[in-house]
Design a protein around this motif. Sequence first.
Motif, PDB file in Angstrom:
ATOM      1  N   HIS A 112      -0.747   4.119 -22.671  1.00  0.00           N
ATOM      2  CA  HIS A 112      -0.803   3.557 -21.717  1.00  0.00           C
ATOM      3  C   HIS A 112       0.023   3.427 -20.459  1.00  0.00           C
ATOM      4  N   ARG A 113      -0.945   3.026 -19.170  1.00  0.00           N
ATOM      5  CA  ARG A 113      -0.286   3.379 -17.565  1.00  0.00           C
ATOM      6  C   ARG A 113      -0.103   2.109 -17.298  1.00  0.00           C
ATOM      7  N   PRO A 114       0.270   1.949 -16.007  1.00  0.00           N
ATOM      8  CA  PRO A 114       0.720   0.373 -15.591  1.00  0.00           C
ATOM      9  C   PRO A 114      -0.816  -0.120 -14.491  1.00  0.00           C
ATOM     10  N   HIS A 115      -0.435  -2.112 -15.361  1.00  0.00           N
ATOM     11  CA  HIS A 115      -2.162  -2.251 -14.635  1.00  0.00           C
ATOM     12  C   HIS A 115      -1.785  -1.620 -13.931  1.00  0.00           C
ATOM     13  N   ASP A 116      -1.494  -1.834 -12.486  1.00  0.00           N
ATOM     14  CA  ASP A 116      -1.451  -1.373 -11.460  1.00  0.00           C
ATOM     15  C   ASP A 116      -1.419   0.296 -10.800  1.00  0.00           C
ATOM     16  N   ARG A 117      -1.599   1.151 -12.202  1.00  0.00           N
ATOM     17  CA  ARG A 117      -1.380   2.353 -11.883  1.00  0.00           C
ATOM     18  C   ARG A 117      -0.528   2.951 -10.896  1.00  0.00           C
ATOM     19  N   ALA A 118       0.959   2.318 -10.197  1.00  0.00           N
ATOM     20  CA  ALA A 118       1.763   2.238  -9.777  1.00  0.00           C
ATOM     21  C   ALA A 118       2.606   3.627  -9.673  1.00  0.00           C
ATOM     22  N   TRP A 119       2.628   4.174  -8.579  1.00  0.00           N
ATOM     23  CA  TRP A 119       3.749   5.916  -9.114  1.00  0.00           C
ATOM     24  C   TRP A 119       4.762   5.381  -9.779  1.00  0.00           C
ATOM     25  N   LEU A 120       5.387   6.268 -10.483  1.00  0.00           N
ATOM     26  CA  LEU A 120       6.619   6.329 -10.777  1.00  0.00           C
ATOM     27  C   LEU A 120       7.627   6.720  -9.124  1.00  0.00           C
ATOM     28  N   ILE A 121       7.547   7.932  -8.909  1.00  0.00           N
ATOM     29  CA  ILE A 121       8.281   9.293  -8.372  1.00  0.00           C
ATOM     30  C   ILE A 121       6.714   9.541  -7.207  1.00  0.00           C
ATOM     31  N   GLU A 122       7.171   9.357  -5.915  1.00  0.00           N
ATOM     32  CA  GLU A 122       6.033  10.016  -4.739  1.00  0.00           C
ATOM     33  C   GLU A 122       6.629  11.085  -4.225  1.00  0.00           C
ATOM     34  N   PRO A 123       6.033  11.816  -3.403  1.00  0.00           N
ATOM     35  CA  PRO A 123       6.338  12.255  -2.158  1.00  0.00           C
ATOM     36  C   PRO A 123       7.096  11.771  -1.434  1.00  0.00           C
ATOM     37  N   GLY A 124       7.756  12.663  -0.419  1.00  0.00           N
ATOM     38  CA  GLY A 124       8.738  12.485   0.613  1.00  0.00           C
ATOM     39  C   GLY A 124       7.102  12.273   1.639  1.00  0.00           C
ATOM     40  N   ARG A 137      14.661  -0.752 -16.702  1.00  0.00           N
ATOM     41  CA  ARG A 137      14.180  -2.075 -15.925  1.00  0.00           C
ATOM     42  C   ARG A 137      12.921  -1.010 -15.701  1.00  0.00           C
ATOM     43  N   PHE A 138      12.078  -0.639 -15.962  1.00  0.00           N
ATOM     44  CA  PHE A 138      10.245   0.418 -15.096  1.00  0.00           C
ATOM     45  C   PHE A 138       9.569  -1.123 -14.985  1.00  0.00           C
ATOM     46  N   ILE A 139       9.616  -2.291 -15.758  1.00  0.00           N
ATOM     47  CA  ILE A 139       8.560  -3.577 -15.438  1.00  0.00           C
ATOM     48  C   ILE A 139       8.981  -4.486 -15.998  1.00  0.00           C
ATOM     49  N   ALA A 140       8.783  -5.512 -14.946  1.00  0.00           N
ATOM     50  CA  ALA A 140       9.549  -6.908 -14.497  1.00  0.00           C
ATOM     51  C   ALA A 140       8.329  -7.456 -15.139  1.00  0.00           C
ATOM     52  N   GLN A 141       8.444  -8.329 -15.813  1.00  0.00           N
ATOM     53  CA  GLN A 141       7.765  -9.951 -15.554  1.00  0.00           C
ATOM     54  C   GLN A 141       8.996 -10.546 -14.832  1.00  0.00           C
ATOM     55  N   ARG A 142       7.316 -11.094 -13.668  1.00  0.00           N
ATOM     56  CA  ARG A 142       8.279 -11.985 -12.518  1.00  0.00           C
ATOM     57  C   ARG A 142       7.667 -12.683 -12.203  1.00  0.00           C
ATOM     58  N   ALA A 143       8.824 -13.986 -11.952  1.00  0.00           N
ATOM     59  CA  ALA A 143       8.072 -15.171 -11.794  1.00  0.00           C
ATOM     60  C   ALA A 143       8.270 -15.686  -9.360  1.00  0.00           C
TER      61      ALA A 143
END
Length: 509
Positions: A322-334, A387-393
């Motif tokens: 599985h991949r993040p629901h929003d396809r967010a990047w973990l580490i991106e280029p600078g 803390r990879f993915i939060a369930q946030r309110a």
Amino acid sequence: MANGDYFEGEPMRIGHVPQLLLDEHTVEDRWNLTRVSIQPVKFAGNPIMVPDQPGEFNCYDCHVIRDEPRGTMMMWYQDADIEETFRGRLPADPDSAEHHADFCRYAESDNGVHWTKPALGLLKHRGSDRNNIVLAGVKECDRSSIVVNPDPDDVDRHYIMGYLDAPKGESGFCLAYSPDGIHWTPEPRNPVISGHYDCVNTPVWDPIRQRWLWYGRPPVFAFGYSNLAKGWTDADPDSGLARHHRRRVSVSVSRDLVSWSKPRTVLYTDERDADADWHDIDHFRPWFQNGVFLANACYVDPSGCAAGRLMLCWSHDGFHWHRPHDRAWLIEPGPDGAWDSGWVLGASAPVLMGNEMWFYYGAQRSEPHGMVHLATSVGLAKLPRDRFIAQRAGREPGYLLTREVVVEGNRLQLNTAPHAEKPVSRTAMAPMPDLRVELVESAEGRGNVLGGHVIPGFSFDDCDVIRRNMFDCIVTWNGSDDLSALRGRSLHLRFRLSLTSLFTFAFAD
């Protein structure tokens, strides 16, 4: 997703393992919550390692392991002799690193930031053995990775390396073993899997099912085809899609590290990736953490020249990813001009340092003409533990109901953090974070429609409010954390939270 036994009526047994709230695996229902992907923060002193030794061109595909008895950080990384790669090179010397295009180097550190490259005197390269090369293979040692043997009694094979080589004229996935991480002995039956796998050859141990998994390239594709022993061939060489039809992820299974099943495809890009012009999954770095297989997947564009970036993937069985629901990047280029503005390469499995996970990654600088600079360095990025993915309110309360689980501990432990929100006016009070938990038993008939029965003494009203940033927060009800009277019972945990992020829950003693 919870396994089949759960849907046939059995509760889940989670033991004392922190449950990462990445998806619905341990979540029965949720309301008014948002999943938020968390990015590691890059270390301000990056890069922490650069190619600075005689005859050293690159520092990439790094793997870092902390040797707990010595308190030493150990790093193995790839180097590619660019001059040997791009000129008509002489045949590789199997007893040294002379004329090898790729080999594995070693470094170590006391603090994980400042690294030394010892002169080991093991293999000669460019006329000298005063270098830190630990393995060069018969023809090459490419795309290497290192893992710790799960068998503590197998001291001669304490460290296991997977790499690409052609020891008998046949390219494939090879293995080597070491008692200390420096002196390596190749597996005599190499290659253990035939084929040219231009990926990071990482074996990972499945402690639940007692088996090894290896992730590489599949032997067959929808577009184009591949000869398992001789590499790949394009279906249409003029299509401009050379190689990119084959950069998928496959898995093979073994009980003994030597006999492997046929590679089967488990992950490839889809419509959402194609819309963003990401067609390749190049490097794939898996590891096992908190009962879940996690991996860093390196995405690159069809040209292979634009900035590559990393995405977190996960699997509960090693096969369905599985991949993040929003396809967010973990580490991106600078940013433009930064040392890591080009291709960000696969990050090593994180090293736990207190309450931080340290990711080591390789990267290249982009050049004005769109290509990437060939020299690769190593950087560090830090993420709070688990803390990879939060369930946030937000301001309005959100709710999360877990699967039915067996209470297998005397206390309930959470990884949680509040987040602030400004007051609506200068005179108004800022809203306060609020997290509470109640314990619920499933009910039959009409009671089930109403959400089950709250166990007396363990309701939201009984729960002491949680407002602090804590990695191991112990939940209390009316001042007591004792769940021993409920041990062995099956129940749901219902969370109510506002202005709070919830990352994991676990039973503890």
